[in-house]
Design a protein around this motif. Structure first.
Motif, mmCIF file in Angstrom:
data_model
loop_
_atom_site.group_PDB
_atom_site.id
_atom_site.type_symbol
_atom_site.label_atom_id
_atom_site.label_comp_id
_atom_site.label_asym_id
_atom_site.label_seq_id
_atom_site.Cartn_x
_atom_site.Cartn_y
_atom_site.Cartn_z
ATOM 1 N N HIS A 1 5.613 46.359 -53.987
ATOM 2 C CA HIS A 1 4.242 46.554 -54.462
ATOM 3 C C HIS A 1 3.880 48.037 -54.524
ATOM 4 O O HIS A 1 2.939 48.409 -55.222
ATOM 5 C CB HIS A 1 3.252 45.864 -53.517
ATOM 6 C CG HIS A 1 2.970 44.435 -53.851
ATOM 7 N ND1 HIS A 1 2.784 43.985 -55.128
ATOM 8 C CD2 HIS A 1 2.790 43.351 -53.036
ATOM 9 C CE1 HIS A 1 2.503 42.680 -55.099
ATOM 10 N NE2 HIS A 1 2.515 42.279 -53.848
ATOM 11 N N TYR B 1 2.633 33.123 -57.789
ATOM 12 C CA TYR B 1 3.807 33.730 -57.108
ATOM 13 C C TYR B 1 5.108 33.111 -57.629
ATOM 14 O O TYR B 1 5.913 33.819 -58.228
ATOM 15 C CB TYR B 1 3.703 33.552 -55.594
ATOM 16 C CG TYR B 1 2.727 34.476 -54.914
ATOM 17 C CD1 TYR B 1 3.151 35.688 -54.364
ATOM 18 C CD2 TYR B 1 1.384 34.141 -54.805
ATOM 19 C CE1 TYR B 1 2.258 36.540 -53.725
ATOM 20 C CE2 TYR B 1 0.485 34.992 -54.170
ATOM 21 C CZ TYR B 1 0.929 36.187 -53.640
ATOM 22 O OH TYR B 1 0.052 37.026 -53.023
ATOM 23 N N GLU C 1 -0.359 44.596 -49.534
ATOM 24 C CA GLU C 1 0.023 45.891 -50.064
ATOM 25 C C GLU C 1 -1.174 46.829 -50.121
ATOM 26 O O GLU C 1 -2.296 46.378 -50.382
ATOM 27 C CB GLU C 1 0.623 45.726 -51.458
ATOM 28 C CG GLU C 1 -0.362 45.281 -52.543
ATOM 29 C CD GLU C 1 -0.639 43.776 -52.581
ATOM 30 O OE1 GLU C 1 -0.141 43.068 -51.675
ATOM 31 O OE2 GLU C 1 -1.350 43.331 -53.490
ATOM 32 N N HIS D 1 9.027 42.290 -50.286
ATOM 33 C CA HIS D 1 7.943 41.994 -51.233
ATOM 34 C C HIS D 1 6.898 43.124 -51.225
ATOM 35 O O HIS D 1 6.538 43.665 -52.266
ATOM 36 C CB HIS D 1 7.297 40.659 -50.862
ATOM 37 C CG HIS D 1 6.157 40.258 -51.741
ATOM 38 N ND1 HIS D 1 6.307 39.367 -52.783
ATOM 39 C CD2 HIS D 1 4.849 40.624 -51.748
ATOM 40 C CE1 HIS D 1 5.140 39.209 -53.387
ATOM 41 N NE2 HIS D 1 4.236 39.961 -52.774
ATOM 42 N N GLU D 2 6.438 43.477 -50.039
ATOM 43 C CA GLU D 2 5.331 44.433 -49.946
ATOM 44 C C GLU D 2 5.740 45.834 -50.371
ATOM 45 O O GLU D 2 4.957 46.555 -50.985
ATOM 46 C CB GLU D 2 4.761 44.456 -48.513
ATOM 47 C CG GLU D 2 4.192 43.130 -48.039
ATOM 48 C CD GLU D 2 3.134 42.547 -48.949
ATOM 49 O OE1 GLU D 2 2.415 43.314 -49.621
ATOM 50 O OE2 GLU D 2 3.030 41.307 -49.016
ATOM 51 N N GLU E 1 2.169 39.819 -58.778
ATOM 52 C CA GLU E 1 2.700 39.097 -57.615
ATOM 53 C C GLU E 1 4.019 38.387 -57.928
ATOM 54 O O GLU E 1 4.946 38.398 -57.134
ATOM 55 C CB GLU E 1 1.679 38.084 -57.100
ATOM 56 C CG GLU E 1 0.454 38.692 -56.444
ATOM 57 C CD GLU E 1 0.764 39.523 -55.208
ATOM 58 O OE1 GLU E 1 1.915 39.516 -54.727
ATOM 59 O OE2 GLU E 1 -0.164 40.193 -54.730
HETATM 60 ZN ZN LIG Z 1 2.217 40.346 -53.007
#
Ligand SMILES: [Zn+2]
Length: 609
Positions: A294, A397, A264, A290-291, A324
C-alpha cells in the motif's frame, strides 16, 4: 491530502509554531482505559469556534461515531478561565465567545487495538488519531503539535510517522490530514532500523517497532523475513516511495486480546494481531506484505475519490478493487516470490480468493467498481438489521485480486514479455511518483499504453472492471500448470449456512441464490426438522443423510418456519467448493512451457534488478 503536504511543510517554521493546534496527552487512568487530552487552539479569529470528533478514519470506509467515547469536555481561555461550551450536534462542541486562545480538555475512553480505534492500557497506548483527537473547523491547514506524557516508570517509547522534534515525546504534523493519518504506538516495543538505498536517491530508513510477546531473537528472525518482503516489492517498482522525513515505520502490535487488522498510512502501517511472535511469524507476514505494498498502491498511487480524506462522512471510492484487490494479489504473490510459499501453498491462497468470488452470487450481478462503492457498509461497519450481502456483495479484496490474477495471466499469455508488474510500474510512474490521483479511466488508458492494444484493454475493463463477466480462470491457470477443479467432486450439497442450535439443525443466515435450500424456499431462522424422512437433531444426523445421496437426488425436507411446519422437495447438487492444485500434485502433465511460465510468474524478481 498528499499534494498539500509539500507546500504545507514550508509552514512549519519556528516563527509560526504558536499557530495551529497543540495537544497534550496523559494517561493517569490507563488501567481503566482513559486518557486525558488538552487541545490548545491559538491565534483564533473572533468567530465562534467549533471543535469536533471525526466520523471516519483514513483507509477505513464505514463511519464510526468516535464522539461516543469522549466526555468531561470543558473549555477555558488562555489564562485558564472557563468558557461557555455548547454541544451543537453529536460530534461537535461550539465555543461562541472566546479570545485568541481556547483550550478544550476532555477524557477519552479507548479499549480496542486495531487499525481504526484506540487502546489505552497499562501495557500501551495504541492511538489511531481520528478516534483520539478532536479538531477545530477552519484550522485544518494549520500545523499540529502533540506532546505525550507517558505514565511514570512505564518505560514507553513512541513510534509514529509524525515528525520528531528535539523533545523525545513531542511530534509535529504539517496539517490535520497528515496528523489524522499518523497512528502512534506508545509502549515498551522492540525497535529495529535499517537503511535501503533508492536508485539515485538519498537512503531511506525503515523501522520495525513491534510490541510483542516474543524474545529479541524472535524479533531478529522476523525482521529478516520482513526485509525479504520489502526487497521483493521494491523489485516490482524499482524503487521505494520517497517517504516524508526519509522514514517508513511498521507499527506492529502482537498481543492477546488484539483484533486482527492492518491499516495503511502515508509513511507507516499499523498492524495488530491476536497471535504470538514466537510461533506465528509467517502468518504475521501476510499482513505486512499487504500493507507495505500500500506504500505504493493507495498511499502514492491514490484514487481521486479519496482526495482529500473527509473526516465528517463516509468516503466512497469505486476504485477499491484496484487499491485493495490488486494489493491483495501482490501481497500473496510477494510471499511466493520471496520463497515463503511453494506452488502448493500459493495455489491454496488462490483457492481461497477464487472461492470467495466464483461461489459468491453477487459476482454474477455486480461489477468490481460497484462492489467498491459498497465499502461504507461493509468495512468494519456495524448495523442491527440484516442485509442480503451474501447474495449481492462480493468483497472487493478477493474480487479485485482475481481480476489482477486474470489480467496478469492474460498479459503473460497473450503479450510477449509483458506482465502485470509492467502495468503496475506504468501506473506508478504516471500516478504514484507524481502523486497525481487516478480515475478508472486513467487505469484503462494506461493498460492501452502498456499493451498498445486498445481492443484488449477496452474489452478487459468493459468485461471485468465495469462489467461482471467472469474470466476463464481454468484456462488461464492451466498456462502455469495449475488445475482449477471442484474440491469435493460427487459430494452432495444443499447450501450454506446450516448450523446446530441446541438439538435443532437451523439455517443460520440468508441462503445463497441458486443453492438447493434457496430453491426450496428455506431462509434464515428456519429449523430443518427432517431430511429424507430422517429426523435431524445434530450435525451428524445431517451428514448421515448427505452421505446416502448423490448430486441430483431429490428428497423430502420438513422444516419449521415461524411456528408453521412445511414440507417440500429439495434436490442435492454437487458441492461447489473449488480448489487450485499444481499439476504435479494432481497427476496432470506439467510441460516445460508451463514450468517456465510459472517460474517467470512466481520466481523472485530481486536478482533481476
Ligand atoms: Zn488493504
Amino acid at each position: 491530502m498528499k499534494t498539500l503536504l509539500s507546500c504545507l511543510l514550508l509552514l512549519v517554521t519556528p516563527s509560526l509554531r504558536a499557530q495551529g493546534t497543540r495537544y497534550e496527552v496523559s494517561f493517569p487512568n490507563a488501567a481503566h482505559h482513559e486518557a486525558e487530552i488538552v487541545a490548545t487552539f491559538s491565534q483564533l479569529p473572533p468567530a465562534p469556534l467549533r471543535v469536533r470528533m471525526s466520523r471516519s478514519s483514513p483507509g477505513r470506509y464505514a463511519t464510526h461515531e468516535f464522539a461516543k467515547n469522549i466526555y468531561r469536555v470543558k473549555a477555558t481561555d488562555g489564562g485558564g478561565a472557563p468558557l461557555a461550551l455548547v454541544r451543537a450536534d453529536p460530534d461537535t462542541w461550539e465555543i461562541p465567545v472566546h479570545g485568541e486562545t481556547v483550550k478544550v480538555a476532555y477524557t477519552l475512553f479507548g479499549n480496542l487495538t486495531d487499525g481504526t480505534y484506540t487502546d489505552i492500557d497499562p501495557v500501551h497506548a495504541h492511538l489511531n488519531m481520528p478516534a483520539t483527537f478532536l479538531w477545530a473547523k477552519g484550522l485544518e491547514n494549520q500545523p499540529v503539535t502533540v506532546a505525550f506524557q507517558p505514565p511514570a516508570s512505564a518505560g514507553w517509547k513512541v513510534a509514529t510517522q509524525l515528525k520528531p522534534t528535539e523533545q523525545p515525546y513531542v511530534f509535529t504534523a504539517p496539517h490535520q490530514q497528515y496528523f489524522m493519518d499518523s497512528p502512534t504506538e506508545l509502549s515498551n516495543f522492540s525497535l529495529r532500523e535499517w537503511t535501503v538505498a533508492n536508485p539515485d536517491r538519498k537512503p531511506l530508513t525503515l523501522r520495525l517497532a513491534i510490541h510483542h510477546d516474543g524474545t529479541e531473537g524472535d524479533v531478529d528472525e522476523y525482521l529478516g523475513m520482513v526485509k525479504k518482503v520489502v526487497r521483493e516489492q521494491q523489485a516490482i517498482f524499482g524503487e521505494l516511495p520517497d517517504y516524508d522525513f526519509g522514514t517508513y515505520t511498521f507499527l506492529q502490535d502482537v498481543l492477546p486480546g488484539n483484533d486482527g487488522d492492518g491499516m495503511e498510512h502515508r509513511n507507516s502501517t499499523i498492524i495488530s494481531d491476536n497471535a504470538s511472535l514466537r510461533t506465528d511469524k509467517q502468518a504475521l507476514l501476510s499482513t505486512v506484505a499487504h500493507e507495505f505494498f500500500h506504500g505504493w498502491n493507495v498511499e502514492r498511487i491514490r484514487p481521486k475519490t479519496l482526495e482529500p480524506f473527509d473526516f465528517e462522512r463516509a468516503n466512497m471510492s469505486g476504485e477499491l478493487w484496484f487499491a485493495e484487490g490488486f494489493t491483495n494479489y501482490y501481497g500473496e504473490l510477494t510471499l511466493a516470490r520471496a520463497g515463503f510459499y511453494d506452488a502448493q501453498r500459493y495455489a491454496q491462497s488462490l483457492s481461497g480468493q477464487l472461492n470467495a468470488v466464483l461461489n459468491s452470487p453477487g459476482t454474477y450481478a455486480f461489477s468490481p467498481v460497484e462492489m467498491s462503492q459498497q465499502a461504507p457498509f461493509v468495512d468494519a461497519a456495524t448495523a442491527v438489521d440484516p442485509t442480503n450481502f451474501a447474495n449481492v456483495f462480493t468483497s472487493y479484496y478477493p474480487y479485485g485480486c482475481v481480476v489482477a490474477l486474470a489480467l496478469d495471466l492474460s498479459l503473460r499469455a497473450g503479450f510477449r514479455n509483458l506482465t502485470l508488474d509492467d502495468y503496475l510500474r506504468a501506473v506508478w510512474k504516471a500516478h504514484g511518483k507524481t502523486e497525481k490521483p487516478y480515475t478508472v479511466a486513467d487505469l484503462q488508458q494506461l493498460l492501452i499504453n502498456v499493451t498498445r492494444d486498445s481492443t484488449f484493454a477496452n474489452a478487459f475493463f468493459r468485461q471485468h472492471v465495469r462489467g461482471h463477466e467472469v474470466a476463464d480462470y481454468r484456462a488461464l491457470l492451466a498456462k502455469a500448470g495449475l488445475l482449477l477443479r471442484k474440491a469435493r467432486p460427487g459430494v452432495p450439497y444443499l447450501g450454506q449456512p446450516v448450523g446446530v442450535e441446541g438439538e435443532r439443525v437451523v439455517v443460520t443466515s440468508g441462503t445463497l441464490v441458486g443453492s438447493p435450500l434457496y430453491q426450496a424456499g428455506l431462509d434464515r431462522g428456519d429449523v430443518i426438522v427432517s431430511l429424507d424422512e430422517v429426523p435431524l437433531r445434530n450435525a451428524d444426523d445431517y451428514q448421515t443423510v448427505l452421505a446416502k445421496h448423490q448430486p441430483g437426488d431429490a428428497v423430502n425436507i420438513r422444516y419449521e418456519h415461524r411456528g408453521t411446519t412445511r414440507n417440500t422437495s429439495i434436490t442435492f447438487v454437487e458441492n461447489p467448493l473449488l480448489e487450485v492444485v499444481p499439476h504435479e500434485n494432481a497427476s496432470v502433465p506439467l510441460t516445460r512451457e508451463m514450468k517456465t511460465f510459472r517460474a517467470n510468474w512466481l520466481g523472485s524478481k530481486v536478482a533481476d534488478k
